[in-house]
Design a protein around this motif. Sequence first.
Motif, PDB file in Angstrom:
ATOM      1  N   PRO A  12       0.813  -1.223   0.000  1.00 51.53           N
ATOM      2  CA  PRO A  12       0.000   0.000   0.000  1.00 51.53           C
ATOM      3  C   PRO A  12       0.845   1.272   0.000  1.00 51.53           C
ATOM      4  CG  PRO A  12      -0.842  -1.589   1.577  1.00 51.53           C
ATOM      5  CD  PRO A  12       0.464  -2.122   1.108  1.00 51.53           C
ATOM      6  N   TRP A  13       1.963   1.245   0.741  1.00 50.54           N
ATOM      7  CA  TRP A  13       2.822   2.433   0.793  1.00 50.54           C
ATOM      8  C   TRP A  13       3.428   2.733  -0.577  1.00 50.54           C
ATOM      9  CZ3 TRP A  13       7.878   3.490  -0.344  1.00 50.54           C
ATOM     10  CH2 TRP A  13       8.378   4.721   0.111  1.00 50.54           C
ATOM     11  N   GLN A  15       2.261   1.873  -3.539  1.00 48.58           N
ATOM     12  CA  GLN A  15       1.217   2.353  -4.444  1.00 48.58           C
ATOM     13  C   GLN A  15       0.960   3.834  -4.252  1.00 48.58           C
ATOM     14  OE1 GLN A  15      -2.353  -0.228  -5.075  1.00 48.58           O
ATOM     15  NE2 GLN A  15      -1.371  -1.592  -3.597  1.00 48.58           N
ATOM     16  N   LYS A  16       0.948   4.276  -3.012  1.00 49.86           N
ATOM     17  CA  LYS A  16       0.645   5.674  -2.694  1.00 49.86           C
ATOM     18  C   LYS A  16       1.819   6.598  -2.992  1.00 49.86           C
ATOM     19  CE  LYS A  16      -0.681   8.686   1.154  1.00 49.86           C
ATOM     20  NZ  LYS A  16      -1.007   8.734   2.618  1.00 49.86           N
ATOM     21  N   ASN A  17       3.049   6.168  -2.693  1.00 49.97           N
ATOM     22  CA  ASN A  17       4.197   7.071  -2.761  1.00 49.97           C
ATOM     23  C   ASN A  17       5.061   6.920  -4.015  1.00 49.97           C
ATOM     24  OD1 ASN A  17       4.452   8.477   0.126  1.00 49.97           O
ATOM     25  ND2 ASN A  17       3.772   6.365   0.457  1.00 49.97           N
ATOM     26  N   ASP A  21       2.421  -1.300  -7.593  1.00 52.86           N
ATOM     27  CA  ASP A  21       1.948  -2.286  -6.619  1.00 52.86           C
ATOM     28  C   ASP A  21       2.897  -3.486  -6.615  1.00 52.86           C
ATOM     29  OD1 ASP A  21       0.673  -4.037  -4.966  1.00 52.86           O
ATOM     30  OD2 ASP A  21      -1.132  -4.262  -6.199  1.00 52.86           O
TER      31      ASP A  21
END
Length: 293
Positions: A12-13, A15-17, A21
Amino acid sequence: MPGKPTFADFGPWAQKNIGFDPTAKSLSSWISTNTRTFLASIEDHIFYSRLQSLVEAHKANATHQQINIVTIKPELNVKSVDSIISKLYRINVVENGNFPNPKGERWVGANDIFKELKDIIRTTIVCRHIDEPAKITALIESICKELELPCHVNAQAKEHGYYAYHVYVVFNFEFTNMAWESFRENVYFEIQITTEMQYMLYALTHVFYEAEREKLDLIQDTWKWDYKSAKFSASYLSHSLHLLEGLLLRLYEDVATNANQPAVLGTEDHALSKSIDNEATDNNAMPEPLGEQ
């Protein structure tokens, strides 16, 4: 300041930053396709043929030679997809002293894998003595120069007890990007060169370091006092082996030097011997044994 994500939270980190994925099957398929291409390109390159010939020409035998290689063939090893994702996590998080900002100018993402990771394809050459990795490295550098391939050398001597020479040969190969379009990239082929004893110890203890690589809460130096831990034993045994290998080679060299010199008395010993002979002649008798004086 936000804390560092654990490896379990890296998906998740990332994907966000970073914008990819790590758990996606499409990423795994893309990495696998390109690593197979990379492997085939190395196998077909004249450099690999020359490297095999180098190993064959310096095979160890019963006599002590300048170079004694015990590796039968430089097998090519491919970094697994899981190991590549783990490496991305360590680069961006565990080993990043600038977190929560990137370690360098930007985060290292999926599109950077083949130009940033230097050990996706690697091989190991094992030799007998401590002075041989440098000699083998020099021969590999000569091949690279002849074939006009850039290469970089790193003499590894890590605190936890890893000793080896690493040669990174740079190739320009064709790959496909995430959109499955062709592109060319400069990539590294890693050649590890180490001694027989260091290689055996590394093979036994590598699992301990693998288990700790993704941990965030390690206190850096406490292991140096934990004499019951496997890391303590492995690390200091490696340093001790490095010293022992140096002493063994020094003994080889001393024996070889003495074997090539006639057994003659030195100047001082010769003068002392002459003095004793003169004294014995003057007394018309040889000196008495110590026990009979």
